[in-house]
Write a protein that holds these residues in place. Structure first.
Motif, PDB file in Angstrom:
ATOM      1  N   GLU A  63      -1.273  75.751 -60.330  1.00 26.04           N
ATOM      2  CA  GLU A  63      -2.377  74.848 -60.685  1.00 26.04           C
ATOM      3  C   GLU A  63      -3.741  75.498 -60.501  1.00 26.04           C
ATOM      4  O   GLU A  63      -4.686  75.219 -61.249  1.00 26.04           O
ATOM      5  CB  GLU A  63      -2.295  73.576 -59.834  1.00 26.04           C
ATOM      6  CG  GLU A  63      -3.346  72.533 -60.191  1.00 26.04           C
ATOM      7  CD  GLU A  63      -3.291  71.322 -59.286  1.00 26.04           C
ATOM      8  OE1 GLU A  63      -4.127  70.410 -59.462  1.00 26.04           O
ATOM      9  OE2 GLU A  63      -2.426  71.290 -58.374  1.00 26.04           O
ATOM     10  N   LYS A 108      -7.682  72.296 -51.263  1.00 25.86           N
ATOM     11  CA  LYS A 108      -7.346  71.760 -52.574  1.00 25.86           C
ATOM     12  C   LYS A 108      -5.928  72.118 -53.015  1.00 25.86           C
ATOM     13  O   LYS A 108      -5.216  71.286 -53.592  1.00 25.86           O
ATOM     14  CB  LYS A 108      -8.360  72.262 -53.609  1.00 25.86           C
ATOM     15  CG  LYS A 108      -8.225  71.647 -54.991  1.00 25.86           C
ATOM     16  CD  LYS A 108      -9.355  72.116 -55.896  1.00 25.86           C
ATOM     17  CE  LYS A 108      -9.249  71.510 -57.290  1.00 25.86           C
ATOM     18  NZ  LYS A 108     -10.373  71.966 -58.175  1.00 25.86           N
ATOM     19  N   TYR A 109      -5.513  73.367 -52.740  1.00 29.21           N
ATOM     20  CA  TYR A 109      -4.233  73.848 -53.270  1.00 29.21           C
ATOM     21  C   TYR A 109      -3.190  74.165 -52.203  1.00 29.21           C
ATOM     22  O   TYR A 109      -2.037  74.432 -52.546  1.00 29.21           O
ATOM     23  CB  TYR A 109      -4.468  75.110 -54.111  1.00 29.21           C
ATOM     24  CG  TYR A 109      -5.385  74.894 -55.281  1.00 29.21           C
ATOM     25  CD1 TYR A 109      -4.948  74.230 -56.431  1.00 29.21           C
ATOM     26  CD2 TYR A 109      -6.712  75.329 -55.242  1.00 29.21           C
ATOM     27  CE1 TYR A 109      -5.798  74.027 -57.512  1.00 29.21           C
ATOM     28  CE2 TYR A 109      -7.568  75.123 -56.315  1.00 29.21           C
ATOM     29  CZ  TYR A 109      -7.101  74.474 -57.445  1.00 29.21           C
ATOM     30  OH  TYR A 109      -7.953  74.268 -58.514  1.00 29.21           O
ATOM     31  N   GLN A 144       8.658  74.022 -53.371  1.00 32.58           N
ATOM     32  CA  GLN A 144       7.928  72.999 -54.109  1.00 32.58           C
ATOM     33  C   GLN A 144       8.855  72.219 -55.027  1.00 32.58           C
ATOM     34  O   GLN A 144       9.691  72.810 -55.730  1.00 32.58           O
ATOM     35  CB  GLN A 144       6.808  73.648 -54.950  1.00 32.58           C
ATOM     36  CG  GLN A 144       5.641  74.175 -54.120  1.00 32.58           C
ATOM     37  CD  GLN A 144       4.695  73.082 -53.672  1.00 32.58           C
ATOM     38  OE1 GLN A 144       4.903  71.910 -53.954  1.00 32.58           O
ATOM     39  NE2 GLN A 144       3.640  73.461 -52.971  1.00 32.58           N
ATOM     40  N   THR A 166       7.035  79.878 -51.788  1.00 31.50           N
ATOM     41  CA  THR A 166       6.324  78.627 -52.066  1.00 31.50           C
ATOM     42  C   THR A 166       6.976  77.884 -53.231  1.00 31.50           C
ATOM     43  O   THR A 166       7.161  76.665 -53.177  1.00 31.50           O
ATOM     44  CB  THR A 166       4.844  78.910 -52.406  1.00 31.50           C
ATOM     45  OG1 THR A 166       4.250  79.652 -51.339  1.00 31.50           O
ATOM     46  CG2 THR A 166       4.071  77.612 -52.589  1.00 31.50           C
ATOM     47  N   LYS A 177       4.847  73.630 -61.037  1.00 36.65           N
ATOM     48  CA  LYS A 177       3.518  73.726 -61.651  1.00 36.65           C
ATOM     49  C   LYS A 177       2.399  73.699 -60.607  1.00 36.65           C
ATOM     50  O   LYS A 177       1.320  74.246 -60.836  1.00 36.65           O
ATOM     51  CB  LYS A 177       3.322  72.590 -62.657  1.00 36.65           C
ATOM     52  CG  LYS A 177       4.186  72.700 -63.905  1.00 36.65           C
ATOM     53  CD  LYS A 177       3.879  71.562 -64.864  1.00 36.65           C
ATOM     54  CE  LYS A 177       4.737  71.664 -66.127  1.00 36.65           C
ATOM     55  NZ  LYS A 177       4.443  70.546 -67.068  1.00 36.65           N
ATOM     56  N   ASP A 178       2.662  73.068 -59.458  1.00 31.20           N
ATOM     57  CA  ASP A 178       1.639  72.975 -58.415  1.00 31.20           C
ATOM     58  C   ASP A 178       1.232  74.353 -57.896  1.00 31.20           C
ATOM     59  O   ASP A 178       0.077  74.561 -57.505  1.00 31.20           O
ATOM     60  CB  ASP A 178       2.153  72.120 -57.249  1.00 31.20           C
ATOM     61  CG  ASP A 178       2.311  70.649 -57.632  1.00 31.20           C
ATOM     62  OD1 ASP A 178       1.719  70.249 -58.659  1.00 31.20           O
ATOM     63  OD2 ASP A 178       3.025  69.919 -56.917  1.00 31.20           O
ATOM     64  N   VAL A 179       2.176  75.296 -57.885  1.00 34.57           N
ATOM     65  CA  VAL A 179       1.890  76.630 -57.382  1.00 34.57           C
ATOM     66  C   VAL A 179       0.913  77.363 -58.306  1.00 34.57           C
ATOM     67  O   VAL A 179       0.120  78.193 -57.858  1.00 34.57           O
ATOM     68  CB  VAL A 179       3.195  77.443 -57.238  1.00 34.57           C
ATOM     69  CG1 VAL A 179       2.912  78.829 -56.666  1.00 34.57           C
ATOM     70  CG2 VAL A 179       4.182  76.703 -56.350  1.00 34.57           C
ATOM     71  N   ASN A 182       7.609  70.427 -57.506  1.00 34.81           N
ATOM     72  CA  ASN A 182       6.980  70.653 -58.800  1.00 34.81           C
ATOM     73  C   ASN A 182       6.405  72.067 -58.836  1.00 34.81           C
ATOM     74  O   ASN A 182       5.395  72.353 -58.193  1.00 34.81           O
ATOM     75  CB  ASN A 182       5.867  69.623 -59.042  1.00 34.81           C
ATOM     76  CG  ASN A 182       5.319  69.678 -60.464  1.00 34.81           C
ATOM     77  OD1 ASN A 182       5.691  70.544 -61.255  1.00 34.81           O
ATOM     78  ND2 ASN A 182       4.438  68.749 -60.793  1.00 34.81           N
TER      79      ASN A 182
END
Length: 303
Positions: free
Chosen positions: A67, A185-186, A59, A55, A63-65, A61
């Motif tokens: 979050e 959401k994620y 990605q 993942t 940071k999204d992983v 970004n």
């Protein structure tokens, strides 16, 4: 290859890898001396780490992983999913294999879509439609044939296998419904990856995975890697890509390759003999679940 054909192929392959991993689990238990607790713990932790790494690599970004770890309520939900959804689902499935065989475990767990239908009907206080009731009847009758071989006075499988098999189906309901908000959401893969890691870590308290059981040779390693990579990373990736291409309702239809693969390989590789009642039960359950998928969009089912 067209989008639809690719989606069908990926979904079928996802089911095949799920079925193959169950048979590999049975091989590890019966031939190599491993146990369900240890295998599930290692599968969850290792496969979860691999999925999170994949993942991150996809990605833009990173940071999204991570979050999901910034919201305390979502962290609590994630921990609950890791234990009650992911770990419970995997453990009950493999303990059923240990108590019976991969085919029986897969078929019993495959009744989960109908349980989800019943749960949603109760939750919404709505009587199931006639088509849903038809599916329910076929699944119940199919399960009866597999469990009793048509004789109400005796069981064709052990009481332990029956208990864990039915429990496994219920845990799939939890596994499918619990993380919906988190996934919306994620994203699906990050939630699954973190859920696996959490579930595996929580199980280490009981299983002590650093104490390695069994006989380790080339066959053990091949089966172990198949369970981790094929039965988790590849199966989920292929199935989810299939869902993206052809939709969840159609994808759940072609995922019936899982119990079919499991049954065929259990017979051919593990030399387990199935009776006419076993086959009839499988046909009834497959018909009931696929009929439900055709007539109504339902939640995805995955091992």
């Amino acid at each position: 290859m067209s989008r639809s054909k690719r989606g069908i192929l990926f979904t079928i392959l996802g089911g095949v890898f799920w079925g193959l991993s169950g048979v590999c689990g049975q091989y590890l238990f019966s031939e190599k001396g491993l146990n369900a607790e240890w295998l599930v713990t290692m599968r969850l932790v290792l496969a979860g780490i691999i999925m999170i790494i994949l993942t991150i690599s996809r990605q833009k970004n990173v940071k999204d992983v991570f979050e999901i770890w910034t919201d305390k309520r979502d962290v609590i939900r994630l921990i609950a999913f890791g234990l009650l959804g992911m770990a419970a689902c995997q453990f009950t499935y493999f303990i059923t294999i240990e108590e019976s065989n991969a085919s029986t475990a897969t078929i019993l767990q495959y009744t989960a879509p109908v349980l989800i239908m019943v749960f949603m009907a109760l939750k919404n206080k709505k009587i199931p439609e006639s088509k849903e009731l038809i599916s329910l009847v076929f699944v119940v009758v199919g399960t009866f044939f597999i469990v009793t071989h048509g004789n109400i006075h005796s069981l064709a499988i052990s009481k332990a296998a029956l208990f864990w098999g039915i429990t496994s189906a219920f845990t799939v309901v939890v596994y499918n419904l619990m993380p919906v908000k988190l996934m919306n959401k994620y994203g699906t893969v990050p939630v699954l990856g973190w859920g696996m890691i959490i579930g595996g870590i929580l199980m280490t308290v009981i299983t002590k995975p650093w104490i390695i059981p069994g006989i380790w040779d080339m066959g053990t390693w091949l089966a172990f890697v198949t369970v981790i990579i094929g039965g988790t990373v590849l199966s989920f990736s292929l199935y989810l890509e299939g869902v993206r291409l052809i939709g969840a309702s159609k994808a759940s239809l072609f995922a019936s390759s899982e119990p079919l693969t499991s049954t065929v390989l259990t017979a051919l590789v593990m030399k387990v003999a199935f009776t006419g009642m076993d086959i009839l039960g499988l046909v009834f359950i497959l018909f009931g679940v696929t009929f439900l998928s055709v007539t109504k969009k339902s939640d995805n089912i995955s091992d």
